[in-house]
Enzyme design. Structure first.
Site, PDB file in Angstrom:
ATOM      1  N   GLU A 196      27.738 -69.129  36.072  1.00  0.00           N
ATOM      2  CA  GLU A 196      29.142 -69.427  36.355  1.00  0.00           C
ATOM      3  C   GLU A 196      29.207 -70.510  37.425  1.00  0.00           C
ATOM      4  O   GLU A 196      28.496 -70.431  38.429  1.00  0.00           O
ATOM      5  CB  GLU A 196      29.848 -68.168  36.839  1.00  0.00           C
ATOM      6  CG  GLU A 196      29.892 -67.095  35.768  1.00  0.00           C
ATOM      7  CD  GLU A 196      30.694 -65.865  36.163  1.00  0.00           C
ATOM      8  OE1 GLU A 196      31.549 -65.440  35.387  1.00  0.00           O
ATOM      9  OE2 GLU A 196      30.457 -65.333  37.269  1.00  0.00           O
ATOM     10  N   ALA A 222      39.308 -54.830  37.404  1.00  0.00           N
ATOM     11  CA  ALA A 222      38.823 -53.489  37.764  1.00  0.00           C
ATOM     12  C   ALA A 222      40.015 -52.599  38.119  1.00  0.00           C
ATOM     13  O   ALA A 222      40.993 -53.066  38.710  1.00  0.00           O
ATOM     14  CB  ALA A 222      37.879 -53.596  38.950  1.00  0.00           C
ATOM     15  N   ASN A 239      34.614 -55.714  43.637  1.00  0.00           N
ATOM     16  CA  ASN A 239      34.138 -56.135  44.967  1.00  0.00           C
ATOM     17  C   ASN A 239      34.617 -57.522  45.387  1.00  0.00           C
ATOM     18  O   ASN A 239      34.745 -57.794  46.585  1.00  0.00           O
ATOM     19  CB  ASN A 239      32.611 -56.005  45.075  1.00  0.00           C
ATOM     20  CG  ASN A 239      31.872 -56.790  44.038  1.00  0.00           C
ATOM     21  OD1 ASN A 239      32.430 -57.175  43.008  1.00  0.00           O
ATOM     22  ND2 ASN A 239      30.602 -57.032  44.292  1.00  0.00           N
ATOM     23  N   CYS A 298      26.757 -58.039  44.876  1.00  0.00           N
ATOM     24  CA  CYS A 298      25.589 -57.985  43.976  1.00  0.00           C
ATOM     25  C   CYS A 298      24.462 -58.899  44.451  1.00  0.00           C
ATOM     26  O   CYS A 298      23.316 -58.714  44.059  1.00  0.00           O
ATOM     27  CB  CYS A 298      25.993 -58.304  42.549  1.00  0.00           C
ATOM     28  SG  CYS A 298      26.878 -59.850  42.415  1.00  0.00           S
ATOM     29  N   GLU A 334      27.111 -61.163  34.187  1.00  0.00           N
ATOM     30  CA  GLU A 334      26.567 -61.183  35.549  1.00  0.00           C
ATOM     31  C   GLU A 334      26.408 -59.720  35.947  1.00  0.00           C
ATOM     32  O   GLU A 334      27.391 -59.033  36.202  1.00  0.00           O
ATOM     33  CB  GLU A 334      27.529 -61.952  36.462  1.00  0.00           C
ATOM     34  CG  GLU A 334      26.847 -62.519  37.676  1.00  0.00           C
ATOM     35  CD  GLU A 334      26.974 -61.609  38.859  1.00  0.00           C
ATOM     36  OE1 GLU A 334      26.065 -60.753  39.027  1.00  0.00           O
ATOM     37  OE2 GLU A 334      27.969 -61.717  39.589  1.00  0.00           O
TER      38      GLU A 334
HETATM   39  P1  ADP Z   1      31.180 -50.628  38.910  1.00  0.00           P
HETATM   40  O1  ADP Z   1      30.251 -49.478  38.883  1.00  0.00           O
HETATM   41  O2  ADP Z   1      30.862 -51.657  39.924  1.00  0.00           O
HETATM   42  O3  ADP Z   1      32.629 -50.258  38.906  1.00  0.00           O
HETATM   43  P2  ADP Z   1      31.362 -51.154  36.106  1.00  0.00           P
HETATM   44  O4  ADP Z   1      30.411 -51.897  35.234  1.00  0.00           O
HETATM   45  O5  ADP Z   1      31.591 -49.723  35.811  1.00  0.00           O
HETATM   46  O6  ADP Z   1      30.857 -51.401  37.571  1.00  0.00           O
HETATM   47  O7  ADP Z   1      32.785 -51.868  36.121  1.00  0.00           O
HETATM   48  C1  ADP Z   1      32.965 -53.260  36.020  1.00  0.00           C
HETATM   49  C2  ADP Z   1      34.145 -53.526  35.094  1.00  0.00           C
HETATM   50  O8  ADP Z   1      33.813 -53.011  33.803  1.00  0.00           O
HETATM   51  C3  ADP Z   1      35.425 -52.808  35.513  1.00  0.00           C
HETATM   52  O9  ADP Z   1      36.526 -53.659  35.204  1.00  0.00           O
HETATM   53  C4  ADP Z   1      35.419 -51.588  34.628  1.00  0.00           C
HETATM   54  O10 ADP Z   1      36.711 -51.042  34.402  1.00  0.00           O
HETATM   55  C5  ADP Z   1      34.857 -52.163  33.340  1.00  0.00           C
HETATM   56  N1  ADP Z   1      34.313 -51.166  32.407  1.00  0.00           N
HETATM   57  C6  ADP Z   1      33.773 -49.965  32.682  1.00  0.00           C
HETATM   58  N2  ADP Z   1      33.411 -49.345  31.541  1.00  0.00           N
HETATM   59  C7  ADP Z   1      33.728 -50.184  30.509  1.00  0.00           C
HETATM   60  C8  ADP Z   1      33.613 -50.126  29.078  1.00  0.00           C
HETATM   61  N3  ADP Z   1      33.095 -49.079  28.464  1.00  0.00           N
HETATM   62  N4  ADP Z   1      34.042 -51.191  28.359  1.00  0.00           N
HETATM   63  C9  ADP Z   1      34.567 -52.268  28.969  1.00  0.00           C
HETATM   64  N5  ADP Z   1      34.717 -52.377  30.305  1.00  0.00           N
HETATM   65  C10 ADP Z   1      34.295 -51.360  31.076  1.00  0.00           C
END
Ligand code: ADP
Length: 490
Positions: free
Chosen positions: A465, A184, A159, A291, A257
């Site tokens: 942060e 992301a 975001n 958020c 966060e």
């Molecule tokens: P959102 O639902 O807002 O995408 P996430 O927590 O799924 O929130 O994603 C936030 C970040 O965490 C992204 O960079 C995503 O790729 C990463 N992420 C998702 N699953 C995992 C995991 N199992 N281990 C590490 N990073 C992850």
């Protein structure tokens, strides 16, 4: 310089590992999609554990030399990086709108705001002083040195594709740490563009890597590594909890966060026009995909009619369209899943008795566009009061008692941002102290600043942060006991 035409960046199909622009070992790539029209705008390497481990190994070597630089030397490189980001703000903003969807004007603001963390921490690095203290035994002194924690990793959400990255890499690099970042999957290009400018600014190879691809594999390698001493994550609460579990094996430090569910309170003594204007910024910025966005709006019953009229006018006047045209007030949501979630919340509320005053359905433009929506008659059993909607929906409730309301909004396991509007100074002080949230906006719906500590209490996260203590997580205190100091001046 970044090529002003962002598409050239997108075609690279490379991530930045150990100072090299490289493809995944497998050669696989992931597509990145423009949320405004569904077009594939480029591809990034689908990397995994091996590439992440290489980035960490390079970081270990690079960090030693980086930490040995003087803070003034690191300051110089970081200030150059900051200047390059600001110089390239237009190209970066276009890139951000292309992959994330937010309005171009908001992308520009984010680029400059994101860069401000690099400037802030470049300056803070020069003030990261230790202490000299007297000891109970007169022939000794206590020295406290502050040294970088070492190699760090960062995992960021879509975001705020630049600001969430700079909040993590700026304090790390300023403190003399190295960082391996996993951006992301929806918004990797902004992170890669930052790395490109960092390289140009003179960041030594390996100090900052950007690994794109398989979240579980990359995250797993980061968490399993004995060399990574700290992981900084912004994202969902379930992934945050998984990282806490994974961190146990190597006793890693975590900065988290996580989700919020911000209350926005309008007291009967509030300036209603100010409150309505600030709510628009707080709720509809980035289509509500924030958020710290207002999620539950509480208006004192004596001013509810007047406030709702103001809000309805403002929301009804919003125009919606692609973010890159600079002609609209609202852009698309990030993807179809986001649209479905918003619609599920609105339908659930309507089914349980809420009134839809404006909006309330997918936008006629189709795709990821949703109508800015105002709901009243909200009750606690509705999804909008229980989870983050992460979309352009303003659910409004009324209240009569300050005390009962504060108890209600504190009765939750999350505590990131909160907002209230009042012109009574005693109430301002009282309520600001009483809210169990990491951040409180008083007569302001916009909070973030590099100079301020950003973060939440309870299950909204760990650590802060930014701000004057933002370097602390990245520095270890080392106690040196200096003895044998007895004797008179000779
Ligand atoms: P959102 O639902 O807002 O995408 P996430 O927590 O799924 O929130 O994603 C936030 C970040 O965490 C992204 O960079 C995503 O790729 C990463 N992420 C998702 N699953 C995992 C995991 N199992 N281990 C590490 N990073 C992850």
């Amino acid at each position: 310089m970044l090529n002003p035409e962002p598409y050239n960046q997108l075609l690279m199909q490379r991530a930045f590992v150990a100072g090299e622009w490289c493809a995944a070992d497998s050669g696989d790539t992931d597509a990145v999609v423009n949320p405004a029209n569904g077009d594939v705008i480029g591809h990034v390497p689908r990397m995994g554990a091996d590439e992440t481990t290489r980035a960490i190994q390079a970081a270990v070597l690079a960090q030693r030399a980086w930490a040995a630089c003087t803070p003034a030397e690191r300051h110089t490189v970081l200030k150059r990086w900051h200047a390059l980001i600001v110089e390239n703000a237009d190209a970066l903003a276009r890139l951000m709108t292309l992959e994330q969807g937010k309005l171009l004007s908001q992308s520009r603001t984010e680029v400059v705001y994101g860069a401000s963390y690099i400037e802030w921490f470049a300056e803070e690095a020069r003030r990261a002083a230790g202490d000299i203290l007297p000891h109970a035994q007169g022939d000794k002194r206590i020295l406290v040195m502050r040294q970088p924690i070492g190699v760090t990793a960062a995992i960021t959400p879509w975001n705020f594709p630049i600001a969430t990255v700079t909040r993590k890499c700026a304090p790390a690099l300023a403190a003399g740490c190295a960082q391996v970042l996993k951006p992301a999957p929806e918004t990797p290009f902004c992170a890669l563009a930052l790395a490109k400018l960092g390289e140009e600014a003179g960041l030594p190879a390996g100090v900052f890597s950007v690994v794109t691809g398989d979240a579980e594999a990359i995250g797993g390698a980061m968490m399993a590594s004995e060399d990574v001493r700290l992981v900084s994550f912004t994202g969902s609460t379930p992934v945050g909890k998984l990282l806490i579990e994974q961190s146990a094996q190597t006793v890693k430090k975590l900065e988290l966060e996580l989700g919020g569910h911000a209350p926005f309170i309008v007291f009967d003594d509030a300036d209603l026009d100010l409150a309505a204007d600030q709510l628009m910024a707080c709720k509809f910025r980035n289509m509500g995909q924030v958020c710290i966005a207002a999620n539950k709006i509480f208006v004192h019953e004596d001013v509810a009619t007047s406030f709702l009229d103001k809000l309805k006018d403002r929301i009804g006047a919003l125009t919606t369209g692609p973010g890159d045209e600079d002609a609209f007030d609202q852009g698309p949501l990030i993807n179809g899943a986001a649209v479905n979630k918003v619609d599920r919340h609105v339908r659930d509320a309507a089914k349980k008795g809420a009134q839809v005053l404006t909006g309330g359905k997918a936008h006629a433009l189709g795709g990821n566009f949703y109508e800015p929506t105002l709901l009243t008659g909200i009750t606690p059993d509705m999804l909008v009061t229980q989870e983050e909607t992460f979309g352009p929906v303003a659910p409004v409730m009324t209240f009569s008692s300050e005390k009962a309301l504060i108890e209600q909004v504190n009765d939750t396991q999350v505590g990131l941002a909160s907002y209230f509007f009042s012109q009574d100074i005693a109430r301002v002080w009282r309520v600001a102290e009483a809210l169990d949230y990491g951040m409180v906006g008083v007569n302001s719906g916009v909070l973030s600043a590099a100079e301020a500590p950003f973060g939440g209490v309870k299950q909204s996260g760990l650590g802060r942060e930014g701000g004057a203590r933002g370097l602390d997580a990245f520095l270890e205190d080392k106690y040196v006991c200096l003895g044998g100091l007895s004797g008179d001046v000779t």
